[in-house]
Design an enzyme around this catalytic site. Structure first.
Site, mmCIF file in Angstrom:
data_model
loop_
_atom_site.group_PDB
_atom_site.id
_atom_site.type_symbol
_atom_site.label_atom_id
_atom_site.label_comp_id
_atom_site.label_asym_id
_atom_site.label_seq_id
_atom_site.Cartn_x
_atom_site.Cartn_y
_atom_site.Cartn_z
ATOM 1 N N PRO A 116 10.634 -9.976 0.868
ATOM 2 C CG PRO A 116 12.091 -8.881 -0.593
ATOM 3 C CD PRO A 116 11.103 -8.629 0.509
ATOM 4 C CD GLU A 143 15.176 0.773 -0.374
ATOM 5 O OE1 GLU A 143 15.620 -0.363 -0.579
ATOM 6 O OE2 GLU A 143 14.721 1.521 -1.267
ATOM 7 N NE ARG A 181 -6.618 -20.821 -10.074
ATOM 8 C CZ ARG A 181 -6.393 -22.077 -9.728
ATOM 9 N NH1 ARG A 181 -5.929 -22.351 -8.530
ATOM 10 N NH2 ARG A 181 -6.622 -23.052 -10.566
ATOM 11 C CG ASP A 232 -4.932 -25.897 -10.749
ATOM 12 O OD1 ASP A 232 -4.912 -26.053 -11.973
ATOM 13 O OD2 ASP A 232 -5.542 -25.007 -10.167
HETATM 14 C C1 4FL Z 1 9.262 -9.502 -2.876
HETATM 15 C C2 4FL Z 1 7.440 -9.099 -1.373
HETATM 16 C C3 4FL Z 1 8.922 -10.840 -2.890
HETATM 17 C C4 4FL Z 1 7.154 -10.453 -1.422
HETATM 18 C C5 4FL Z 1 8.826 -5.138 -1.424
HETATM 19 C C6 4FL Z 1 9.812 -5.291 -2.389
HETATM 20 C C7 4FL Z 1 8.512 -8.609 -2.097
HETATM 21 C C8 4FL Z 1 8.838 -7.190 -2.031
HETATM 22 N N1 4FL Z 1 7.899 -11.289 -2.162
HETATM 23 N N2 4FL Z 1 8.247 -6.314 -1.230
HETATM 24 N N3 4FL Z 1 9.799 -6.590 -2.736
#
Ligand code: 4FL
Length: 238
Positions: A76, A103, A141, A156
């Protein structure tokens, strides 16, 4: 999890055509202790566990001897994924997608072995795998010869910084809702302009963030100005 890609849909077709190859490396195979542990408690305390660095480092070091391309860590905290990043990835012959569980990953693995951290959106998953799968499908794709119609990938939504227009198929009236008459007119230039106007109005109402300093064509800018000055343009709804 990756069987969802190798065994189904367009990614399955790409695998069968030898245009996509997914190799999964399990960090647990690079542990040295009898419990094969890949996680440990965070220094400084706090809830949850982290991926410990040694198995990941050994895994990535062996992987780098066998493969090429960047190591991308899904998290994230990463750079937001968009279609232009997907296009860049699609030009690479190979890439490594590092997926954390728990985590996250000890920061020193990211410092020493990760080229780019990528987020697929502002939410938290249970691990990076679904993010990696999103990247793999979006990239696949774009591989020439994977989609039935090579044009449909470049036409697209997002390839041109605008949302897609609405689409209709038979019947001509569904639950008393008619197909917009312009689409039945056979006037291809009018249809093209109607679709462009719809793309612009939809983008302005649903995703105005996409229109700020976006690189629109002269025709798109003029149509947007017409819409903003309240001029009559076909397909001005939202
Ligand atoms: C969230 C990975 C959004 C990529 C682990 C928990 C994540 C993620 N984008 N990895 N959330």
């Amino acid at each position: 999890m990756f069987l969802a890609l190798t065994d189904f849909g367009i990614t399955n077709q790409a695998v069968l055509k030898k245009k996509l190859d997914i190799q999964c490396w399990n960090p647990r195979d690079f542990t040295l202790d009898k419990h094969r542990s890949v996680d440990d408690r965070p220094y400084g305390g706090g809830p949850g566990m982290l991926m410990k660095p040694e198995p990941l480092a050994r895994c990535l070091d062996e992987l780098k001897r066998a493969t090429t391309g960047p190591v991308i860590y899904l998290s994230p905290q990463g750079e937001p994924l968009d279609q232009s990043m997907v296009r860049d990835f699609s030009k690479l012959p190979e890439m490594t997608l590092l997926c954390g569980r728990y985590e996250g990953v000890d920061e020193r693995v990211i410092q020493t072995r990760v080229d780019l951290e990528v987020s697929i959106g502002d939410y938290v998953l249970a691990g990076g795998e679904l993010g990696a799968m999103v990247i793999i499908e979006a990239v696949t794709r774009l591989i020439p010869g994977v989609l039935g119609n090579d044009l449909s990938a470049q036409q697209d939504s997002f390839s041109g910084q605008l949302l897609d227009c609405s689409h209709y198929t038979m019947p001509e009236v569904f639950e008393s809702l008619p197909v917009p008459p312009v689409l039945l007119s056979g006037d291809h230039e009018r249809i093209r302009r109607w679709r462009l106007a719809e793309s612009i109005t939809r983008t302005r109402s649903r995703r105005p963030d996409l229109l700020v300093d976006s690189k629109l064509s002269n025709e798109q800018i003029n149509l947007l100005k017409s819409l903003e000055s309240g001029m009559n343009v076909e397909s001005k709804d939202e």
